[in-house]
Scaffold this motif. Sequence first.
Motif, PDB file in Angstrom:
ATOM      1  N   UNK A 194      84.533  49.884  53.976  1.00  0.00           N
ATOM      2  CA  UNK A 194      84.026  51.248  54.155  1.00  0.00           C
ATOM      3  C   UNK A 194      85.212  52.200  54.161  1.00  0.00           C
ATOM      4  N   UNK A 195      85.080  53.293  53.435  1.00  0.00           N
ATOM      5  CA  UNK A 195      86.115  54.326  53.460  1.00  0.00           C
ATOM      6  C   UNK A 195      85.968  55.081  54.783  1.00  0.00           C
ATOM      7  N   UNK A 196      86.941  54.927  55.664  1.00  0.00           N
ATOM      8  CA  UNK A 196      86.861  55.551  56.982  1.00  0.00           C
ATOM      9  C   UNK A 196      87.365  56.986  56.972  1.00  0.00           C
ATOM     10  N   UNK A 253      84.025  59.933  52.614  1.00  0.00           N
ATOM     11  CA  UNK A 253      84.067  59.124  53.834  1.00  0.00           C
ATOM     12  C   UNK A 253      82.735  58.399  53.998  1.00  0.00           C
ATOM     13  N   UNK A 254      82.806  57.166  54.422  1.00  0.00           N
ATOM     14  CA  UNK A 254      81.586  56.398  54.666  1.00  0.00           C
ATOM     15  C   UNK A 254      81.112  55.606  53.460  1.00  0.00           C
ATOM     16  N   UNK A 265      92.015  53.618  57.484  1.00  0.00           N
ATOM     17  CA  UNK A 265      91.479  54.186  56.249  1.00  0.00           C
ATOM     18  C   UNK A 265      90.335  53.338  55.689  1.00  0.00           C
ATOM     19  N   UNK A 266      90.483  52.022  55.818  1.00  0.00           N
ATOM     20  CA  UNK A 266      89.434  51.109  55.337  1.00  0.00           C
ATOM     21  C   UNK A 266      89.094  50.089  56.421  1.00  0.00           C
ATOM     22  N   UNK A 273      77.239  48.512  55.016  1.00  0.00           N
ATOM     23  CA  UNK A 273      78.259  49.403  55.573  1.00  0.00           C
ATOM     24  C   UNK A 273      78.449  49.254  57.065  1.00  0.00           C
ATOM     25  N   UNK A 274      77.888  48.188  57.654  1.00  0.00           N
ATOM     26  CA  UNK A 274      78.014  47.974  59.094  1.00  0.00           C
ATOM     27  C   UNK A 274      79.205  47.060  59.388  1.00  0.00           C
ATOM     28  N   UNK A 275      80.016  47.481  60.352  1.00  0.00           N
ATOM     29  CA  UNK A 275      81.127  46.623  60.781  1.00  0.00           C
ATOM     30  C   UNK A 275      80.659  45.773  61.952  1.00  0.00           C
TER      31      UNK A 275
END
Lengths: 96, 233
Positions: free
Chosen positions: B117-119, B131-132, B163-164, B171-173
């Motif tokens: 995911x692009x943070x 982002x996201x 950043x990532x 998209x869930x961590x």
Amino acid sequence: MKLQPARYRLEVRVTPRAGLLDPPGKAIYQALHALGYVEVADVRVGKAIALEIDAASEEAARARAEEMCRKLLANPVTEDFEIVHSDNAPAAGDHR
Amino acid sequence: MRVVVVRFPGSNCDQDCHRAVELAGGRARYVWHRDRDLGDPDAVILPGGFSYGDYLRAGAIARFSPAMEDVVRFARNGGPVLGICNGFQIACEAGLLPGALIRNRTLRFHSFDQHLRVESADTMWTSAYESGRVLSMPVAHGEGNYEADPRTLERLEGEGRVVFRYVDLRGQASEESNPNGSARSIAGIVNEGGNVMGLMPHPDRAMETVLGSVDGQGIFQSLATHVSPVDTR
């Protein structure tokens, strides 16, 4: 007369910092438990690096080894080091 | 943009990085690790591979090569430096980025496509993304487990320098979507100045449809926009 430097044998032990994840240690811990060695409370896996250093004194050799640890042999973020062994007996391969 | 790709003995993604730069419209040039002819590039890439056989620790020996002295100086002066995979490990060892990369918690070498995911799209490396956004890129590493002390992690998060992050398809961590055990599922970070980025996944291997993903293009496009904003308008 020039002082002849002696050869000192030092062992540097590098271990993963306590509290930090140590995946190989964890795997060995699990394997030991699987073999029935349930008394093993913790396992950490590091490296032993044997150094032969020519220096004027043991103190000087240790000081150099410590510098080497800070610069290269141990990672300051994830590892601790210890210089655990020293003797100035002629090292293997030293035929002077 | 003119980009230098540093080659170490054991680098194996140097050609991928070279091609990625050219695909993004830049010119790439190799510099051998023993040489001191960095020249005056717009950016430097430390490519993936197994520099010096990963002896002692991944990246530990490469950081002392002559070319790295120039790279560190270049970075300290604000020059953009991208460390991919082994390049990320080298950048950490060289002190260009905080923290360190230790063995994957699985103890296995990982080689698969991974969701990220692009943070933060607020960096010179990620401005082409939103982002996201969830990306897919290959990972190929045995030591990609990012670790840093709790204060450093707090700082990275607080300053938007993560950043990532490794995530799942949605998209869930989570613990399950974190392949290697990295602290807070961190896959990529930037330094304080934002000019040095390190990441374990391979944008250089996600540049063309034939490779299975084009999600890495954004990093090279972002860099191109940063170094020559006029050309890409």
